[in-house]
Design a protein around this motif. Structure first.
Motif, PDB file in Angstrom:
ATOM      1  N   SER A 181       0.825  -1.206   0.000  1.00 35.88           N
ATOM      2  CA  SER A 181       0.000   0.000   0.000  1.00 35.88           C
ATOM      3  C   SER A 181       0.862   1.260   0.000  1.00 35.88           C
ATOM      4  CB  SER A 181      -0.920  -0.012   1.225  1.00 35.88           C
ATOM      5  OG  SER A 181      -1.710   1.158   1.274  1.00 35.88           O
ATOM      6  N   ALA A 182       1.886   1.271   0.824  1.00 39.91           N
ATOM      7  CA  ALA A 182       2.749   2.452   0.906  1.00 39.91           C
ATOM      8  C   ALA A 182       3.503   2.678  -0.398  1.00 39.91           C
ATOM      9  CB  ALA A 182       3.729   2.296   2.066  1.00 39.91           C
ATOM     10  N   TYR A 183       4.036   1.626  -0.975  1.00 37.72           N
ATOM     11  CA  TYR A 183       4.803   1.786  -2.211  1.00 37.72           C
ATOM     12  C   TYR A 183       3.893   2.171  -3.376  1.00 37.72           C
ATOM     13  CZ  TYR A 183       9.014   1.268  -5.001  1.00 37.72           C
ATOM     14  OH  TYR A 183      10.093   1.530  -5.803  1.00 37.72           O
ATOM     15  N   LEU A 184       2.691   1.581  -3.414  1.00 38.27           N
ATOM     16  CA  LEU A 184       1.714   1.968  -4.439  1.00 38.27           C
ATOM     17  C   LEU A 184       1.397   3.451  -4.336  1.00 38.27           C
ATOM     18  CD1 LEU A 184      -0.458   1.420  -6.620  1.00 38.27           C
ATOM     19  CD2 LEU A 184      -1.997   0.737  -4.759  1.00 38.27           C
ATOM     20  N   GLY A 185       1.186   3.943  -3.129  1.00 39.51           N
ATOM     21  CA  GLY A 185       0.883   5.352  -2.954  1.00 39.51           C
ATOM     22  C   GLY A 185       2.013   6.256  -3.417  1.00 39.51           C
ATOM     23  N   LYS A 186       3.237   5.881  -3.110  1.00 34.64           N
ATOM     24  CA  LYS A 186       4.387   6.709  -3.485  1.00 34.64           C
ATOM     25  C   LYS A 186       4.633   6.708  -4.992  1.00 34.64           C
ATOM     26  CE  LYS A 186       6.816   8.732  -1.316  1.00 34.64           C
ATOM     27  NZ  LYS A 186       6.754  10.174  -0.953  1.00 34.64           N
ATOM     28  N   VAL A 187       4.477   5.540  -5.629  1.00 38.09           N
ATOM     29  CA  VAL A 187       4.693   5.488  -7.076  1.00 38.09           C
ATOM     30  C   VAL A 187       3.569   6.226  -7.808  1.00 38.09           C
ATOM     31  CG1 VAL A 187       4.965   3.994  -9.094  1.00 38.09           C
ATOM     32  CG2 VAL A 187       6.004   3.346  -6.921  1.00 38.09           C
ATOM     33  N   THR A 188       2.350   6.098  -7.321  1.00 42.96           N
ATOM     34  CA  THR A 188       1.243   6.858  -7.910  1.00 42.96           C
ATOM     35  C   THR A 188       1.519   8.347  -7.832  1.00 42.96           C
ATOM     36  OG1 THR A 188      -0.337   5.134  -7.260  1.00 42.96           O
ATOM     37  CG2 THR A 188      -1.242   7.290  -7.807  1.00 42.96           C
ATOM     38  N   GLU A 189       2.008   8.796  -6.682  1.00 50.18           N
ATOM     39  CA  GLU A 189       2.345  10.211  -6.497  1.00 50.18           C
ATOM     40  C   GLU A 189       3.476  10.631  -7.435  1.00 50.18           C
ATOM     41  OE1 GLU A 189       4.229  13.014  -2.938  1.00 50.18           O
ATOM     42  OE2 GLU A 189       3.211  11.137  -2.423  1.00 50.18           O
ATOM     43  N   GLU A 190       4.499   9.805  -7.550  1.00 45.69           N
ATOM     44  CA  GLU A 190       5.635  10.149  -8.407  1.00 45.69           C
ATOM     45  C   GLU A 190       5.212  10.280  -9.860  1.00 45.69           C
ATOM     46  OE1 GLU A 190      10.194   8.666  -8.930  1.00 45.69           O
ATOM     47  OE2 GLU A 190       8.669   7.098  -9.114  1.00 45.69           O
ATOM     48  N   VAL A 191       4.454   9.293 -10.365  1.00 49.12           N
ATOM     49  CA  VAL A 191       4.015   9.330 -11.759  1.00 49.12           C
ATOM     50  C   VAL A 191       3.113  10.540 -11.995  1.00 49.12           C
ATOM     51  CG1 VAL A 191       2.659   8.134 -13.527  1.00 49.12           C
ATOM     52  CG2 VAL A 191       4.267   6.856 -12.097  1.00 49.12           C
ATOM     53  N   GLY A 192       2.216  10.817 -11.059  1.00 48.79           N
ATOM     54  CA  GLY A 192       1.327  11.961 -11.209  1.00 48.79           C
ATOM     55  C   GLY A 192       2.079  13.273 -11.268  1.00 48.79           C
ATOM     56  N   GLN A 193       3.097  13.427 -10.441  1.00 48.37           N
ATOM     57  CA  GLN A 193       3.873  14.661 -10.429  1.00 48.37           C
ATOM     58  C   GLN A 193       4.673  14.827 -11.722  1.00 48.37           C
ATOM     59  OE1 GLN A 193       6.173  14.297  -6.827  1.00 48.37           O
ATOM     60  NE2 GLN A 193       4.534  15.103  -5.525  1.00 48.37           N
ATOM     61  N   ILE A 194       5.249  13.738 -12.218  1.00 51.38           N
ATOM     62  CA  ILE A 194       6.014  13.822 -13.469  1.00 51.38           C
ATOM     63  C   ILE A 194       5.101  14.188 -14.622  1.00 51.38           C
ATOM     64  CG2 ILE A 194       7.353  12.474 -15.137  1.00 51.38           C
ATOM     65  CD1 ILE A 194       8.482  10.901 -12.744  1.00 51.38           C
ATOM     66  N   ARG A 195       3.926  13.573 -14.660  1.00 44.83           N
ATOM     67  CA  ARG A 195       2.974  13.910 -15.720  1.00 44.83           C
ATOM     68  C   ARG A 195       2.536  15.368 -15.622  1.00 44.83           C
ATOM     69  NH1 ARG A 195      -1.560   9.288 -16.941  1.00 44.83           N
ATOM     70  NH2 ARG A 195      -0.260   7.953 -18.269  1.00 44.83           N
ATOM     71  N   ALA A 196       2.299  15.846 -14.426  1.00 49.46           N
ATOM     72  CA  ALA A 196       1.802  17.210 -14.236  1.00 49.46           C
ATOM     73  C   ALA A 196       2.789  18.248 -14.766  1.00 49.46           C
ATOM     74  CB  ALA A 196       1.503  17.463 -12.764  1.00 49.46           C
ATOM     75  N   ARG A 197       4.065  17.957 -14.662  1.00 51.57           N
ATOM     76  CA  ARG A 197       5.059  18.916 -15.152  1.00 51.57           C
ATOM     77  C   ARG A 197       5.548  18.597 -16.564  1.00 51.57           C
ATOM     78  NH1 ARG A 197       8.366  16.149 -11.082  1.00 51.57           N
ATOM     79  NH2 ARG A 197      10.031  14.953 -12.106  1.00 51.57           N
ATOM     80  N   GLY A 198       4.907  17.612 -17.210  1.00 53.33           N
ATOM     81  CA  GLY A 198       5.278  17.272 -18.585  1.00 53.33           C
ATOM     82  C   GLY A 198       6.593  16.541 -18.697  1.00 53.33           C
TER      83      GLY A 198
END
Length: 388
Positions: free
Chosen positions: A287-304
């Protein structure tokens, strides 16, 4: 259409759970569950609001995937893979294809299936043998040994070699509507677990329009790195976690309830407490790793930014490896803890036996062997050891 509230989600999960055992026993596609997902707009979770969809993102996807998997893992995985294909259309389809297809997905009219496997290459994602043909290069004759929901799909995203003279790594992704294809089932789906995905073999023959190419011709690797791989690893991991978490909750409630004359695990036993703690540890880590990877991918996408950087690829691969292995280990420990009748019996009120069989497939769904070697190779390129 806004992302639905918890009551709506709970109603859908109840429908999924009500049909899960029959879907598994009869190895059939969960048509009743998908009817609910269509009617309530969940096929359009990732479709932007401007096209009539829910406008959800990766956080909503992983949260809903966990909840749906708690009802029926086969349904959740089939839906999650549809969402993976939807993300490809949203991010990489032509404007013409987005305008035609996304409103239909949002309305529940189109369930998308993914066609990436071939008998000659197995599940290797970034190569293709069957080629686009014809004077204009848009005719296809494609065989795939495994297509999730293949005979129930309304449309397909299909990997093809870019042409008869193209190299096998020059892969093009195309969309084809089922109405424009001749679809033939070539193999049945009789497996230990995940029986409700009805992942049969199919042969697809037809033509696609030039604006149905998703991404650049011959450069599927780019859209796979940006969309198919990250969304797939996130969504699959969420599904596996959700299935294990739900049955663990049922098991804990059963153990903690007043003991019957027939006995059962003793909640005060140190051995039982340790076994429960070890199961909980595996689920907490995923659960913790899923949350962190989801956050990382979302942030990278948000900044292009780019998702094909070595460290990010390692994190995504690690998520899939950890989720597939730890959730299955948790299910194995739950069977041991519950005992022969409650944990191993097919007629147990706990769906542990089915969950155990379903989660055994996780390491095989895009083989972990590929990801272990990939992470080993990628580690040479990330000598800074950029841990998540």
């Amino acid at each position: 259409m806004p992302v639905p509230n918890s009551d709506d989600v709970a109603e859908v999960v109840a429908v999924l759970a009500a049909h899960a055992a029959d879907v598994d026993a009869r190895s059939r596609f969960p048509v009743e569950s998908f009817a609910q997902l269509r009617r309530r707009g969940y096929l359009g979770l990732l479709v932007p609001a401007e096209y009539g969809g829910m406008g959800g993102g990766l956080t909503e996807l992983t949260a809903l995937a966990q909840q749906f998997a708690g009802g029926c893992l086969s349904t959740a995985m089939s839906w999650a893979m549809h969402c993976q294909q939807t993300d490809l259309v949203v991010r990489h389809a032509t404007p013409e294809l987005r305008a035609r297809l996304l409103p239909r997905i949002a309305a529940g009219e189109v369930y998308l299936a993914s066609v990436t496997t071939e008998s000659s290459k197995g599940g290797h994602l970034l190569s293709a043998h069957d080629a686009l043909r014809g004077a204009d290069g848009y005719s296809l004759d494609r065989e795939a040994p495994v297509v999730t929901g293949g005979m129930h799909a309304d449309g397909f995203l299909i990997t093809m070699r870019d042409g008869p003279d193209a190299a096998e790594h020059e892969v093009t992704l195309v969309y084809a509507d089922s109405a424009d294809l001749k679809i033939e089932q070539t193999a049945v789906w009789q497996t230990m677990g995940m029986r409700g995905t009805d992942s049969v073999g199919v042969r697809l023959v037809g033509r696609v329009a030039p604006d149905c190419v998703v991404g650049e011709r011959g450069k599927f690797r780019q859209v796979a790195a940006d969309s198919m791989v990250p969304v797939g690893h996130l969504a699959w991991s969420a599904c596996w976690l959700g299935a294990a978490r739900a049955v663990f909750g049922q098991l804990v409630r059963r153990i903690a309830a007043p003991r019957q004359k027939s006995g059962g695990p003793d909640v005060n036993s140190p051995l039982v407490q340790e076994r429960v703690a070890r199961i909980r540890l595996d689920l907490e880590l995923v659960s913790a790793y899923l949350g962190k990877v989801t956050e990382e991918v979302g942030q990278i996408r948000a900044r292009g930014g780019r998702l094909d950087m070595p460290a990010v690829q390692i994190h995504l691969n690690t998520l899939k490896l950890a989720a597939s292995e730890l959730t299955f280990r948790a299910a194995d420990r739950m069977v041991q803890l519950a005992g022969l009748a409650a944990g191993y019996g097919t007629d147990s009120p706990l769906p542990l036996e089915r969950t155990f069989r379903d989660l055994r497939s996780a390491a095989l769904n895009y083989s972990n062997d590929r990801l272990w070697t990939a992470n080993g190779t990628l580690s040479w390129a990330d000598r800074a050891v950029s841990l998540l």
